[in-house]
Design a protein around this motif. Structure first.
Motif, PDB file in Angstrom:
ATOM      1  N   ALA A 210     -24.856  41.089 -30.608  1.00 26.97           N
ATOM      2  CA  ALA A 210     -23.735  41.977 -30.942  1.00 26.97           C
ATOM      3  C   ALA A 210     -23.854  43.350 -30.288  1.00 26.97           C
ATOM      4  CB  ALA A 210     -23.623  42.121 -32.456  1.00 26.97           C
ATOM      5  N   GLU A 213     -21.207  44.049 -27.602  1.00 21.52           N
ATOM      6  CA  GLU A 213     -19.794  43.882 -27.979  1.00 21.52           C
ATOM      7  C   GLU A 213     -18.824  44.611 -27.062  1.00 21.52           C
ATOM      8  OE1 GLU A 213     -18.940  44.407 -32.112  1.00 21.52           O
ATOM      9  OE2 GLU A 213     -16.787  44.112 -31.788  1.00 21.52           O
ATOM     10  N   GLN A 225     -14.496  39.149 -34.339  1.00 20.67           N
ATOM     11  CA  GLN A 225     -13.840  40.014 -35.328  1.00 20.67           C
ATOM     12  C   GLN A 225     -13.284  39.180 -36.486  1.00 20.67           C
ATOM     13  OE1 GLN A 225     -13.903  43.442 -35.345  1.00 20.67           O
ATOM     14  NE2 GLN A 225     -13.195  43.018 -37.448  1.00 20.67           N
ATOM     15  N   CYS A 227     -14.388  36.330 -37.506  1.00 24.49           N
ATOM     16  CA  CYS A 227     -15.516  35.858 -38.334  1.00 24.49           C
ATOM     17  C   CYS A 227     -15.978  36.978 -39.258  1.00 24.49           C
ATOM     18  CB  CYS A 227     -16.699  35.417 -37.464  1.00 24.49           C
ATOM     19  SG  CYS A 227     -16.384  33.952 -36.487  1.00 24.49           S
ATOM     20  N   LYS A 228     -16.038  38.197 -38.706  1.00 26.44           N
ATOM     21  CA  LYS A 228     -16.515  39.325 -39.520  1.00 26.44           C
ATOM     22  C   LYS A 228     -15.518  39.685 -40.630  1.00 26.44           C
ATOM     23  CE  LYS A 228     -17.566  42.280 -36.200  1.00 26.44           C
ATOM     24  NZ  LYS A 228     -18.068  43.469 -35.502  1.00 26.44           N
ATOM     25  N   ASP A 229     -14.240  39.444 -40.362  1.00 30.40           N
ATOM     26  CA  ASP A 229     -13.221  39.719 -41.394  1.00 30.40           C
ATOM     27  C   ASP A 229     -13.395  38.793 -42.598  1.00 30.40           C
ATOM     28  OD1 ASP A 229     -12.182  41.676 -39.818  1.00 30.40           O
ATOM     29  OD2 ASP A 229     -10.505  40.484 -39.053  1.00 30.40           O
ATOM     30  N   ASP A 238     -15.967  33.318 -45.458  1.00 27.88           N
ATOM     31  CA  ASP A 238     -17.015  34.209 -44.955  1.00 27.88           C
ATOM     32  C   ASP A 238     -17.908  33.500 -43.946  1.00 27.88           C
ATOM     33  OD1 ASP A 238     -16.133  36.321 -46.465  1.00 27.88           O
ATOM     34  OD2 ASP A 238     -17.392  35.798 -48.200  1.00 27.88           O
ATOM     35  N   MET A 241     -24.105  35.619 -39.572  1.00 30.47           N
ATOM     36  CA  MET A 241     -24.520  35.796 -38.181  1.00 30.47           C
ATOM     37  C   MET A 241     -26.027  35.680 -38.049  1.00 30.47           C
ATOM     38  SD  MET A 241     -23.862  38.851 -35.487  1.00 30.47           S
ATOM     39  CE  MET A 241     -25.573  39.236 -35.272  1.00 30.47           C
TER      40      MET A 241
END
Ligand code: F6P
Length: 359
Positions: A210, A213, A225, A227-229, A238, A241
Protein backbone atom coordinates in the motif's frame (compact mmCIF):
# COMPACT_ATOMS: atom_id res chain seq x y z
CA UNK A 1 -3.65 -41.04 -4.17
CA UNK A 2 -3.90 -40.76 -0.43
CA UNK A 3 -2.84 -37.65 1.48
CA UNK A 4 -0.24 -38.52 4.14
CA UNK A 5 0.86 -41.79 2.45
CA UNK A 6 2.14 -40.79 -0.97
CA UNK A 7 5.71 -39.59 -1.36
CA UNK A 8 6.72 -37.16 -4.10
CA UNK A 9 8.46 -39.90 -6.11
CA UNK A 10 5.41 -42.19 -5.94
CA UNK A 11 3.21 -39.28 -7.03
CA UNK A 12 5.46 -38.42 -9.97
CA UNK A 13 5.88 -42.02 -11.14
CA UNK A 14 2.14 -42.52 -10.99
CA UNK A 15 1.26 -39.17 -12.60
CA UNK A 16 3.92 -38.90 -15.27
CA UNK A 17 5.74 -42.18 -15.90
CA UNK A 18 2.79 -44.60 -15.84
CA UNK A 19 0.40 -42.46 -17.86
CA UNK A 20 0.68 -42.74 -21.63
CA UNK A 21 -0.34 -39.83 -23.86
CA UNK A 22 0.45 -36.11 -23.71
CA UNK A 23 1.03 -36.16 -19.95
CA UNK A 24 3.91 -38.57 -20.35
CA UNK A 25 7.12 -36.54 -20.20
CA UNK A 26 10.16 -38.74 -20.21
CA UNK A 27 12.68 -37.62 -17.60
CA UNK A 28 10.46 -34.91 -16.10
CA UNK A 29 9.87 -36.83 -12.88
CA UNK A 30 13.63 -37.38 -12.44
CA UNK A 31 14.24 -33.66 -13.01
CA UNK A 32 11.61 -32.73 -10.42
CA UNK A 33 13.23 -35.11 -7.93
CA UNK A 34 16.51 -33.19 -8.43
CA UNK A 35 14.69 -29.88 -7.93
CA UNK A 36 13.19 -31.34 -4.73
CA UNK A 37 16.70 -32.34 -3.60
CA UNK A 38 17.82 -28.71 -4.05
CA UNK A 39 14.86 -27.61 -1.94
CA UNK A 40 15.69 -30.05 0.87
CA UNK A 41 19.29 -28.80 0.91
CA UNK A 42 18.15 -25.16 1.00
CA UNK A 43 15.64 -25.96 3.74
CA UNK A 44 18.40 -27.52 5.86
CA UNK A 45 20.67 -24.49 5.33
CA UNK A 46 17.89 -22.03 6.24
CA UNK A 47 16.98 -23.97 9.39
CA UNK A 48 20.49 -23.36 10.77
CA UNK A 49 19.84 -19.61 10.58
CA UNK A 50 22.58 -17.32 11.76
CA UNK A 51 24.50 -20.32 13.17
CA UNK A 52 25.64 -21.22 9.65
CA UNK A 53 27.23 -17.78 9.25
CA UNK A 54 25.59 -17.13 5.87
CA UNK A 55 23.39 -14.16 6.77
CA UNK A 56 24.00 -10.69 5.34
CA UNK A 57 25.05 -9.09 2.11
CA UNK A 58 27.34 -10.71 -0.46
CA UNK A 59 28.50 -7.17 -1.41
CA UNK A 60 27.30 -7.67 -5.00
CA UNK A 61 24.23 -6.83 -7.12
CA UNK A 62 22.31 -9.02 -9.58
CA UNK A 63 21.29 -8.27 -13.19
CA UNK A 64 18.44 -6.02 -11.94
CA UNK A 65 20.59 -3.97 -9.59
CA UNK A 66 19.19 -5.67 -6.45
CA UNK A 67 21.65 -6.23 -3.64
CA UNK A 68 22.55 -9.95 -3.44
CA UNK A 69 22.63 -11.63 -0.06
CA UNK A 70 25.06 -14.45 0.73
CA UNK A 71 22.10 -16.81 0.78
CA UNK A 72 20.90 -15.68 -2.67
CA UNK A 73 24.21 -16.87 -4.10
CA UNK A 74 24.46 -20.01 -1.95
CA UNK A 75 20.94 -21.17 -2.86
CA UNK A 76 21.60 -20.43 -6.55
CA UNK A 77 24.67 -22.72 -6.40
CA UNK A 78 22.60 -25.43 -4.70
CA UNK A 79 20.12 -25.45 -7.61
CA UNK A 80 22.95 -25.53 -10.18
CA UNK A 81 24.80 -28.39 -8.45
CA UNK A 82 21.71 -30.57 -8.04
CA UNK A 83 20.34 -30.04 -11.54
CA UNK A 84 23.28 -29.60 -13.95
CA UNK A 85 24.63 -33.16 -13.93
CA UNK A 86 21.54 -35.29 -14.64
CA UNK A 87 21.48 -35.07 -18.43
CA UNK A 88 17.90 -33.76 -18.37
CA UNK A 89 18.53 -30.04 -18.88
CA UNK A 90 19.62 -27.98 -21.87
CA UNK A 91 20.02 -24.76 -19.85
CA UNK A 92 19.04 -22.83 -16.75
CA UNK A 93 18.01 -19.25 -16.01
CA UNK A 94 17.94 -17.74 -12.54
CA UNK A 95 17.22 -14.41 -10.93
CA UNK A 96 20.81 -14.41 -9.73
CA UNK A 97 22.51 -14.94 -13.13
CA UNK A 98 22.49 -12.49 -16.01
CA UNK A 99 22.46 -14.91 -18.95
CA UNK A 100 21.53 -18.53 -19.67
CA UNK A 101 23.58 -21.02 -17.65
CA UNK A 102 24.98 -23.53 -20.14
CA UNK A 103 25.30 -27.13 -18.97
CA UNK A 104 29.02 -27.90 -18.41
CA UNK A 105 30.63 -30.03 -21.16
CA UNK A 106 31.29 -32.82 -18.66
CA UNK A 107 27.55 -33.59 -18.50
CA UNK A 108 25.09 -34.65 -21.19
CA UNK A 109 22.44 -32.16 -22.34
CA UNK A 110 18.76 -32.97 -22.05
CA UNK A 111 15.32 -31.92 -23.24
CA UNK A 112 14.23 -29.45 -20.57
CA UNK A 113 14.85 -25.85 -19.56
CA UNK A 114 14.72 -24.77 -15.92
CA UNK A 115 14.07 -21.20 -14.73
CA UNK A 116 14.20 -20.49 -11.02
CA UNK A 117 14.30 -17.90 -8.28
CA UNK A 118 16.38 -19.70 -5.65
CA UNK A 119 15.39 -17.47 -2.73
CA UNK A 120 12.25 -15.41 -3.15
CA UNK A 121 11.49 -12.71 -0.58
CA UNK A 122 15.09 -12.75 0.61
CA UNK A 123 14.64 -9.45 2.46
CA UNK A 124 12.78 -11.64 5.01
CA UNK A 125 15.90 -13.68 5.76
CA UNK A 126 17.45 -11.29 8.25
CA UNK A 127 14.18 -11.14 10.22
CA UNK A 128 13.68 -14.95 10.24
CA UNK A 129 10.57 -14.51 8.09
CA UNK A 130 9.03 -16.79 5.47
CA UNK A 131 10.94 -17.18 2.18
CA UNK A 132 10.67 -19.55 -0.77
CA UNK A 133 12.08 -20.88 -4.04
CA UNK A 134 10.14 -20.79 -7.33
CA UNK A 135 10.76 -22.87 -10.45
CA UNK A 136 9.41 -23.35 -13.96
CA UNK A 137 10.11 -26.12 -16.49
CA UNK A 138 9.77 -25.87 -20.27
CA UNK A 139 10.50 -28.54 -22.85
CA UNK A 140 13.06 -27.49 -25.47
CA UNK A 141 11.38 -26.40 -28.70
CA UNK A 142 14.31 -26.32 -31.10
CA UNK A 143 15.41 -22.78 -30.28
CA UNK A 144 18.66 -22.41 -28.37
CA UNK A 145 19.99 -19.85 -25.91
CA UNK A 146 17.69 -17.11 -24.61
CA UNK A 147 15.08 -17.64 -27.34
CA UNK A 148 14.31 -21.11 -25.96
CA UNK A 149 13.14 -19.53 -22.68
CA UNK A 150 11.16 -16.64 -24.20
CA UNK A 151 7.83 -18.44 -24.51
CA UNK A 152 4.39 -17.87 -22.98
CA UNK A 153 3.87 -19.55 -19.62
CA UNK A 154 1.06 -21.76 -20.93
CA UNK A 155 3.85 -23.89 -22.49
CA UNK A 156 5.26 -24.86 -19.08
CA UNK A 157 5.29 -28.60 -18.43
CA UNK A 158 5.79 -28.13 -14.69
CA UNK A 159 5.93 -25.31 -12.18
CA UNK A 160 6.20 -25.09 -8.44
CA UNK A 161 7.54 -23.43 -5.36
CA UNK A 162 8.96 -24.33 -1.99
CA UNK A 163 7.86 -22.42 1.08
CA UNK A 164 10.28 -22.39 4.00
CA UNK A 165 8.02 -21.64 6.97
CA UNK A 166 7.41 -23.49 10.23
CA UNK A 167 7.32 -26.51 7.91
CA UNK A 168 8.86 -26.77 4.45
CA UNK A 169 6.37 -27.48 1.67
CA UNK A 170 6.72 -28.14 -2.04
CA UNK A 171 3.71 -27.09 -4.11
CA UNK A 172 3.74 -28.44 -7.63
CA UNK A 173 1.78 -28.78 -10.84
CA UNK A 174 2.58 -30.88 -13.88
CA UNK A 175 -0.66 -29.78 -15.53
CA UNK A 176 -3.11 -31.97 -13.64
CA UNK A 177 -4.02 -29.77 -10.71
CA UNK A 178 -1.92 -28.20 -7.98
CA UNK A 179 -0.66 -30.45 -5.19
CA UNK A 180 1.17 -29.76 -1.92
CA UNK A 181 3.82 -31.95 -0.25
CA UNK A 182 5.16 -31.44 3.27
CA UNK A 183 8.78 -32.27 4.11
CA UNK A 184 9.00 -34.96 6.75
CA UNK A 185 12.29 -33.66 8.08
CA UNK A 186 13.49 -36.63 10.11
CA UNK A 187 12.93 -39.02 7.19
CA UNK A 188 13.75 -36.65 4.32
CA UNK A 189 10.63 -37.36 2.24
CA UNK A 190 8.16 -34.96 0.70
CA UNK A 191 4.75 -36.44 1.51
CA UNK A 192 1.51 -35.51 -0.28
CA UNK A 193 -0.57 -33.59 2.27
CA UNK A 194 -2.64 -31.24 0.07
CA UNK A 195 -3.91 -32.97 -3.06
CA UNK A 196 -5.80 -31.05 -5.72
CA UNK A 197 -5.79 -27.65 -4.02
CA UNK A 198 -8.75 -25.44 -5.03
CA UNK A 199 -8.76 -21.66 -4.55
CA UNK A 200 -12.17 -20.38 -3.36
CA UNK A 201 -13.74 -18.25 -6.11
CA UNK A 202 -14.68 -15.43 -3.74
CA UNK A 203 -12.66 -13.85 -0.98
CA UNK A 204 -12.47 -10.93 1.45
CA UNK A 205 -8.68 -10.71 1.65
CA UNK A 206 -6.25 -8.76 -0.52
CA UNK A 207 -2.47 -8.21 -0.50
CA UNK A 208 -0.70 -5.22 -1.99
CA UNK A 209 2.18 -2.95 -0.99
CA UNK A 210 0.00 0.00 0.00
CA UNK A 211 2.97 2.36 0.26
CA UNK A 212 2.88 2.51 -3.57
CA UNK A 213 -0.73 3.70 -3.70
CA UNK A 214 0.04 7.07 -5.26
CA UNK A 215 1.74 5.32 -8.20
CA UNK A 216 -1.07 2.84 -9.00
CA UNK A 217 -3.35 3.03 -11.99
CA UNK A 218 -6.96 4.12 -11.36
CA UNK A 219 -8.54 0.64 -11.68
CA UNK A 220 -6.33 -0.71 -8.90
CA UNK A 221 -7.01 2.33 -6.73
CA UNK A 222 -10.72 1.83 -7.32
CA UNK A 223 -10.60 -1.84 -6.31
CA UNK A 224 -8.54 -1.22 -3.16
CA UNK A 225 -10.64 1.77 -2.14
CA UNK A 226 -13.81 -0.30 -2.47
CA UNK A 227 -12.26 -3.04 -0.30
CA UNK A 228 -11.28 -0.46 2.31
CA UNK A 229 -14.79 1.02 2.28
CA UNK A 230 -15.95 -2.38 3.49
CA UNK A 231 -19.56 -2.93 4.46
CA UNK A 232 -20.37 0.77 4.17
CA UNK A 233 -19.26 0.84 0.51
CA UNK A 234 -20.45 -0.79 -2.70
CA UNK A 235 -18.94 -4.20 -1.79
CA UNK A 236 -21.18 -4.33 1.30
CA UNK A 237 -18.72 -6.47 3.25
CA UNK A 238 -15.49 -5.94 5.17
CA UNK A 239 -12.10 -6.94 3.74
CA UNK A 240 -8.77 -7.81 5.35
CA UNK A 241 -5.34 -6.78 4.09
CA UNK A 242 -2.07 -8.75 4.28
CA UNK A 243 1.50 -8.05 3.08
CA UNK A 244 4.35 -10.46 3.83
CA UNK A 245 6.75 -9.13 1.13
CA UNK A 246 7.34 -12.66 -0.12
CA UNK A 247 5.39 -13.70 -3.21
CA UNK A 248 5.69 -17.35 -2.22
CA UNK A 249 4.07 -16.72 1.16
CA UNK A 250 1.26 -14.64 -0.40
CA UNK A 251 0.49 -17.19 -3.11
CA UNK A 252 0.60 -20.00 -0.57
CA UNK A 253 -1.98 -18.23 1.60
CA UNK A 254 -4.18 -17.73 -1.47
CA UNK A 255 -3.91 -21.41 -2.42
CA UNK A 256 -4.86 -22.37 1.14
CA UNK A 257 -7.78 -19.99 1.74
CA UNK A 258 -8.29 -17.65 -1.22
CA UNK A 259 -7.61 -13.95 -1.68
CA UNK A 260 -5.98 -11.61 -4.15
CA UNK A 261 -2.30 -10.73 -4.53
CA UNK A 262 -1.33 -7.66 -6.54
CA UNK A 263 1.95 -6.22 -7.67
CA UNK A 264 0.28 -4.15 -10.37
CA UNK A 265 1.62 -1.84 -13.03
CA UNK A 266 2.63 1.39 -11.37
CA UNK A 267 4.44 4.60 -12.22
CA UNK A 268 7.00 4.55 -9.43
CA UNK A 269 9.70 3.62 -11.93
CA UNK A 270 8.04 4.43 -15.28
CA UNK A 271 10.55 2.37 -17.26
CA UNK A 272 9.43 -0.81 -15.45
CA UNK A 273 6.13 -2.49 -16.36
CA UNK A 274 5.85 -4.20 -12.99
CA UNK A 275 8.00 -5.46 -10.14
CA UNK A 276 7.90 -9.23 -10.55
CA UNK A 277 9.86 -11.22 -13.07
CA UNK A 278 8.00 -13.17 -15.72
CA UNK A 279 10.07 -16.33 -16.18
CA UNK A 280 10.65 -17.41 -12.60
CA UNK A 281 7.98 -15.56 -10.60
CA UNK A 282 4.83 -14.55 -12.54
CA UNK A 283 4.73 -17.42 -15.01
CA UNK A 284 5.13 -20.41 -12.63
CA UNK A 285 2.87 -18.86 -9.99
CA UNK A 286 0.18 -18.17 -12.62
CA UNK A 287 0.40 -21.80 -13.76
CA UNK A 288 -0.13 -23.04 -10.18
CA UNK A 289 -2.97 -20.60 -9.54
CA UNK A 290 -4.82 -21.50 -12.75
CA UNK A 291 -4.33 -25.21 -12.08
CA UNK A 292 -6.01 -24.59 -8.70
CA UNK A 293 -9.03 -22.87 -10.30
CA UNK A 294 -7.83 -19.28 -9.75
CA UNK A 295 -7.05 -16.53 -12.23
CA UNK A 296 -3.88 -14.57 -13.00
CA UNK A 297 -3.71 -11.42 -15.15
CA UNK A 298 -1.59 -8.35 -15.78
CA UNK A 299 -4.77 -6.30 -15.42
CA UNK A 300 -5.39 -6.46 -19.17
CA UNK A 301 -4.14 -9.91 -20.27
CA UNK A 302 -3.87 -13.46 -19.01
CA UNK A 303 -0.28 -13.77 -17.78
CA UNK A 304 0.17 -17.26 -19.24
CA UNK A 305 -0.47 -15.82 -22.72
CA UNK A 306 2.20 -13.12 -22.49
CA UNK A 307 5.38 -13.88 -24.44
CA UNK A 308 8.38 -12.43 -22.61
CA UNK A 309 10.91 -10.48 -24.68
CA UNK A 310 13.84 -10.70 -22.25
CA UNK A 311 15.06 -13.21 -19.67
CA UNK A 312 14.51 -10.92 -16.70
CA UNK A 313 11.43 -9.08 -18.02
CA UNK A 314 9.05 -7.76 -15.38
CA UNK A 315 5.30 -7.94 -15.58
CA UNK A 316 2.35 -6.61 -13.54
CA UNK A 317 0.70 -9.42 -11.54
CA UNK A 318 -2.85 -9.69 -10.19
CA UNK A 319 -3.76 -13.23 -9.13
CA UNK A 320 -5.96 -15.27 -6.86
CA UNK A 321 -9.67 -15.91 -6.34
CA UNK A 322 -11.38 -15.98 -9.72
CA UNK A 323 -14.29 -13.60 -9.11
CA UNK A 324 -12.12 -10.95 -7.47
CA UNK A 325 -9.42 -11.06 -10.18
CA UNK A 326 -12.10 -10.95 -12.89
CA UNK A 327 -13.56 -7.85 -11.20
CA UNK A 328 -10.15 -6.12 -11.26
CA UNK A 329 -9.77 -7.08 -14.94
CA UNK A 330 -13.19 -5.57 -15.61
CA UNK A 331 -12.17 -2.35 -13.84
CA UNK A 332 -9.13 -2.10 -16.15
CA UNK A 333 -11.40 -2.55 -19.18
CA UNK A 334 -13.86 0.09 -17.96
CA UNK A 335 -11.02 2.51 -17.30
CA UNK A 336 -9.40 1.92 -20.70
CA UNK A 337 -12.75 2.50 -22.45
CA UNK A 338 -13.34 5.69 -20.44
CA UNK A 339 -16.45 4.25 -18.78
CA UNK A 340 -15.11 4.50 -15.26
CA UNK A 341 -16.16 8.08 -14.53
CA UNK A 342 -15.04 8.80 -10.97
CA UNK A 343 -11.57 7.45 -11.73
CA UNK A 344 -10.94 9.08 -15.11
CA UNK A 345 -10.13 12.43 -13.49
CA UNK A 346 -6.67 13.74 -14.52
CA UNK A 347 -5.73 13.49 -10.86
CA UNK A 348 -5.75 9.71 -11.20
CA UNK A 349 -4.07 9.13 -14.54
CA UNK A 350 -0.54 8.81 -15.81
CA UNK A 351 -0.01 12.58 -15.81
CA UNK A 352 -1.30 12.91 -12.28
CA UNK A 353 0.04 15.63 -10.02
CA UNK A 354 0.75 12.88 -7.49
CA UNK A 355 3.31 11.16 -9.70
CA UNK A 356 7.02 11.93 -9.93
CA UNK A 357 8.52 13.25 -13.15
CA UNK A 358 9.42 10.38 -15.49
CA UNK A 359 13.08 9.37 -15.27
O1 F6P B 1 11.30 -10.08 -5.84
C1 F6P B 1 10.21 -10.25 -5.38
C2 F6P B 1 9.63 -9.92 -4.02
O2 F6P B 1 10.50 -10.16 -2.94
C3 F6P B 1 8.36 -10.72 -3.88
O3 F6P B 1 8.58 -11.98 -3.34
C4 F6P B 1 7.51 -9.83 -3.04
O4 F6P B 1 6.15 -10.02 -3.32
C5 F6P B 1 7.96 -8.46 -3.41
O5 F6P B 1 9.25 -8.57 -3.97
C6 F6P B 1 8.03 -7.54 -2.23
O6 F6P B 1 8.10 -6.26 -2.68
P1 F6P B 1 8.19 -4.96 -1.72
O7 F6P B 1 9.65 -4.83 -1.43
O8 F6P B 1 7.66 -3.87 -2.55
O9 F6P B 1 7.38 -5.22 -0.50
Amino acid sequence: MQDGRTTLSKFLIDTLDRKPGPQSQIGLSALLIDVAASIKTISAALTKGALAGNYGSAQSVNAHGDEQKKLDLATNDIFLQHCEWDGLLAGMVSEEMEGVYEIPEAYPRGEYLLAFDPLDGSSNIDINGVVGSIFSVLRVNGESGEAGFLRPGREQVAAGYAIYGPSTMLVLSVGNGTHGFTLERDVGNFVLTHSDIRIPEDSCEFAINASNERFWEPPVRRYVQECKDGRSGCRERDFNMRWIASMVAEVHRILMRGGVFMYPRDFKTPAMQGRLRMLYEASPMSFLVEQAGGMSITGRERILDVKPRALHERVPVILGSKNEVARIGRYHGEYDRGEDKPYTSPLFNERSLFLPDPV
